[in-house]
Design a protein around this motif. Structure first.
Motif, PDB file in Angstrom:
ATOM      1  N   LYS A 186       1.045  -1.115   0.099  1.00 32.61           N
ATOM      2  CA  LYS A 186       0.060   0.005  -0.231  1.00 32.61           C
ATOM      3  C   LYS A 186       1.017   1.246   0.106  1.00 32.61           C
TER       4      LYS A 186
ATOM      5  N   HIS B 162      -4.612  -0.920  -6.078  1.00 36.46           N
ATOM      6  CA  HIS B 162      -5.519   0.177  -6.683  1.00 36.46           C
ATOM      7  C   HIS B 162      -7.016  -0.463  -6.328  1.00 36.46           C
ATOM      8  N   VAL B 163      -6.745  -1.568  -6.503  1.00 40.21           N
ATOM      9  CA  VAL B 163      -8.261  -2.432  -6.188  1.00 40.21           C
ATOM     10  C   VAL B 163      -7.979  -3.991  -5.832  1.00 40.21           C
ATOM     11  N   SER B 164      -8.783  -4.329  -4.911  1.00 42.97           N
ATOM     12  CA  SER B 164      -8.834  -5.832  -4.616  1.00 42.97           C
ATOM     13  C   SER B 164      -9.925  -6.212  -4.209  1.00 42.97           C
TER      14      SER B 164
ATOM     15  N   ASP C 248       7.707   8.262  -6.723  1.00 41.48           N
ATOM     16  CA  ASP C 248       6.660   7.256  -7.160  1.00 41.48           C
ATOM     17  C   ASP C 248       7.350   5.962  -7.836  1.00 41.48           C
TER      18      ASP C 248
ATOM     19  N   THR D 201      -3.037  -3.917  -9.464  1.00 42.76           N
ATOM     20  CA  THR D 201      -2.048  -2.671  -9.242  1.00 42.76           C
ATOM     21  C   THR D 201      -2.562  -1.431 -10.285  1.00 42.76           C
ATOM     22  N   PRO D 202      -2.360  -0.019  -9.851  1.00 47.43           N
ATOM     23  CA  PRO D 202      -2.868   0.841 -10.718  1.00 47.43           C
ATOM     24  C   PRO D 202      -1.734   1.092 -11.835  1.00 47.43           C
TER      25      PRO D 202
ATOM     26  N   GLY E 288       2.140   2.261  -3.341  1.00 41.43           N
ATOM     27  CA  GLY E 288       1.304   2.503  -4.445  1.00 41.43           C
ATOM     28  C   GLY E 288       0.676   1.430  -5.304  1.00 41.43           C
TER      29      GLY E 288
ATOM     30  N   TRP F 284      -8.769  -5.917 -14.354  1.00 39.29           N
ATOM     31  CA  TRP F 284      -9.722  -6.397 -13.132  1.00 39.29           C
ATOM     32  C   TRP F 284     -10.955  -7.254 -13.752  1.00 39.29           C
TER      33      TRP F 284
ATOM     34  N   SER G 265      -4.834  -3.003 -12.894  1.00 41.53           N
ATOM     35  CA  SER G 265      -6.177  -2.847 -12.485  1.00 41.53           C
ATOM     36  C   SER G 265      -6.956  -2.758 -14.045  1.00 41.53           C
TER      37      SER G 265
END
Length: 436
Positions: A24, A30-32, A280, A235-236, A27, A212, A209
Motif C-alpha cells: 500500500k 489500486h483495487v482488490s 513514485d 495494481t494501478p 502505491g 480487473w 487494474s
C-alpha cells in the motif's frame, strides 16, 4: 540472455507491519477483493499466488515489470509464486480498447512463450521452500474440446456480466466492435485461475487494474463451481504526473529485452524521469527501503539540480533488469561520450547505443583530416568555420583536443576500426563511420 540478477540482495522493508502495508505504501494497491481478508491472508501462512503474462510480443515491457516486482515482494514475504506464460491466451490476446489484435501464428507464440518464461525466471527465485514454478495454460486448454469447454466452463458465465467488463464495453461502442474470439478471453483467464486453484491451491491472482474484469472472472468462476472464496489484487496503471503514458519513449515501449531496448537507452529512460514522478517510481520499481526513499525525496525537493533521485532510480532499475555489470558499462559510456572517460574501453554495442541519438555521417577513409571531419559531421557549416573551431581550441576527436587545422586522424585512432566521436565545444557531438 545472460543475466546477473542479484536476488539475494533483495529484501522487503522490515519497518512495515506486514507485506500488505508495504504494498500500500508503495502505491501498488489500486483495487482488490476484501482488503481486510487479504491483509490477514498475506500476514499468515504461505499461500500460492499467480500472475499471467501473454506472449503477444517477444519480450515483456515496463508494465509487466510492475507485476514481476509485486510477485517478487510477495515471494520475499514467504509466499509461493506461479508464473503463468499464456501459451493459449497468447494465441488470442486480451481485448485492447480500440481494435482487434493481429493473431500471431502458433509457432511464433510458442517461440515467444520460451522468451517470456526466460524473462520471468530472472525475477523470481526457483529455489527454497517457496520456490517459484512456471506454468503454461496451453497444458490444460489444448486437450479440451469446444463442447467440453462450453459445457464445463461457459455455462457459468453470464453474457450480461461479460458485456459490462470495461475492455468489452469500450469495444462494443467502437466502430470495430469485438469478435467472439476476444470476447471469450475472460472465460479463458477465469478457467486458468480455477485450474491453478485446483492443482496448486492458488488463492490470489495479481495483475494490472485494467485487467480487473479478467481477474474477477476467475474469482467468480471458482465461487460458482467449487464454492470457494479466493482473491484478486489489481495494481494501478502507472502514468506520468503530466498525464502522458508511462513506459513509452519516442513512441516505442520500453522492453526488458536488451536487443529490443539497449541497456543504455533503458538507463537513459529512467534518468530522464521528471522530478514529480521520481519518488513514485522509486517506490514501485526498486527494493530501496522507506527510509532510503524518504532521503531521496528530500534531495529531489531541496536539490533537484543534483538529480540524485533519478540517478539512483536509473542505477537500481537497470541493475535489476540488465545486471550490475551492464549498468556500470552504461554509466561509463555516458561519461566517456561527454568527455569524462576513455572511449576505447567501451565495447561496440555500448558505444553504438550511447551514440545512437547523435548526428552521424559516413565518410571514406581518405577524408580523415580534422577540417573535413568537422564539415562532414555537420559540426561546422564550412571549412572556414571548421578552421575557426580548431583555432579556438574547440575541436575534439575521441575526447582528445585537436589544435592543428592540418591534422589527419590515423586509422589506429578509429574506435573498433571504424568510428570516431567528434565534439565541438562542450556539448555539440557527432559520430563518423569510416568506410574501410
Amino acid at each position: 540472455m545472460s543475466h546477473v540478477n542479484n536476488l539475494e540482495s533483495q529484501h522487503n522493508d522490515p519497518g512495515f507491519a506486514n507485506i500488505w502495508q508495504e504494498l500500500k505504501w508503495r502505491g501498488l494497491v489500486h483495487v482488490s477483493t476484501d482488503e481486510a481478508e487479504l491483509e490477514k491472508l498475506l500476514a499468515g501462512d504461505p499461500i500460492t499466488y499467480y500472475c499471467g503474462f501473454d506472449p503477444t510480443a517477444p519480450s515483456l515491457h515496463l508494465g509487466n515489470l510492475v507485476q514481476l516486482l509485486v510477485m517478487r515482494r510477495l515471494q520475499l514475504a514467504g509466499h509461493k509464486p506461479l508464473g503463468l506464460v499464456g501459451g493459449s491466451t497468447g494465441l488470442i490476446g486480451d481485448p485492447r480498447p480500440t481494435a482487434e489484435r493481429t493473431l500471431n501464428t502458433k509457432d511464433t507464440v510458442a517461440e515467444w512463450v520460451g522468451y517470456l518464461q526466460a524473462q520471468v525466471r530472472r525475477f523470481l527465485s526457483f529455489e527454497g521452500d517457496n520456490a517459484a514454478r512456471m506454468v503454461n495454460n496451453l497444458d490444460w486448454t489444448a486437450p479440451l474440446s469446444a463442447i467440453d469447454f462450453l459445457r464445463e466452463i461457459g455455462k457459468h458465465f453470464r453474457v450480461g456480466t461479460m458485456l459490462r467488463k470495461d475492455a468489452v464495453a469500450s469495444r462494443l461502442s467502437s466502430e470495430e466492435g469485438i469478435s467472439y474470439t476476444e470476447f471469450s478471453y475472460q472465460i479463458l483467464q477465469g478457467m486458468d485461475y480455477l485450474q491453478l486453484n485446483r492443482d496448486y491451491g492458488c488463492v490470489l491472482q495479481t495483475g494490472g487494474s485494467d485487467q480487473w474484469g479478467n481477474l474477477t472472472s476467475g474469482t467468480e468462476l471458482i465461487r460458482k463451481v467449487d464454492g470457494k472464496s479466493v482473491h484478486a489484487l489489481g495494481t494501478p496503471l502507472i502514468t506520468n504526473a503530466d498525464g502522458t503514458k508511462f513506459g513509452k519513449s519516442e513512441g516505442n515501449a520500453i522492453w526488458l529485452d536488451a536487443h529490443m531496448c539497449s541497456p543504455y537507452a533503458f538507463y537513459q529512460f529512467w534518468l530522464n524521469t521528471a522530478d514529480a514522478d521520481v519518488v513514485d517510481r522509486l517506490k514501485v520499481f526498486t527494493f530501496l527501503s522507506r527510509a532510503e526513499i524518504e532521503e531521496l525525496e528530500k534531495s529531489v525537493a531541496e536539490r533537484p539540480f543534483a538529480r540524485e533521485g533519478q540517478r539512483k532510480l536509473a542505477y537500481e532499475v537497470t541493475s535489476l533488469v540488465h545486471g550490475v555489470e551492464a549498468t556500470e558499462k552504461v554509466i561509463a559510456a555516458s561519461a566517456a561520450v561527454f568527455g569524462n572517460g576513455d572511449l576505447s574501453v567501451l565495447d561496440e554495442a555500448t558505444l553504438a547505443a550511447a551514440t545512437a541519438e547523435l548526428p552521424s555521417a559516413k565518410i571514406d577513409a581518405g577524408g580523415l583530416g580534422i577540417i573535413d571531419l568537422l564539415v562532414a559531421s555537420g559540426l561546422a557549416d564550412s571549412k572556414s568555420a571548421a578552421r575557426r573551431t580548431v583555432g579556438e581550441g574547440g575541436a575534439y576527436v575521441n575526447n582528445a583536443k585537436v589544435t592543428d587545422p592540418d591534422a589527419v586522424i590515423g586509422h589506429d585512432e578509429l574506435l573498433h576500426g571504424r568510428y570516431l566521436l567528434l565534439r565541438r565545444g562542450k556539448k555539440n557531438l557527432a559520430t563518423v563511420e569510416v568506410d574501410a
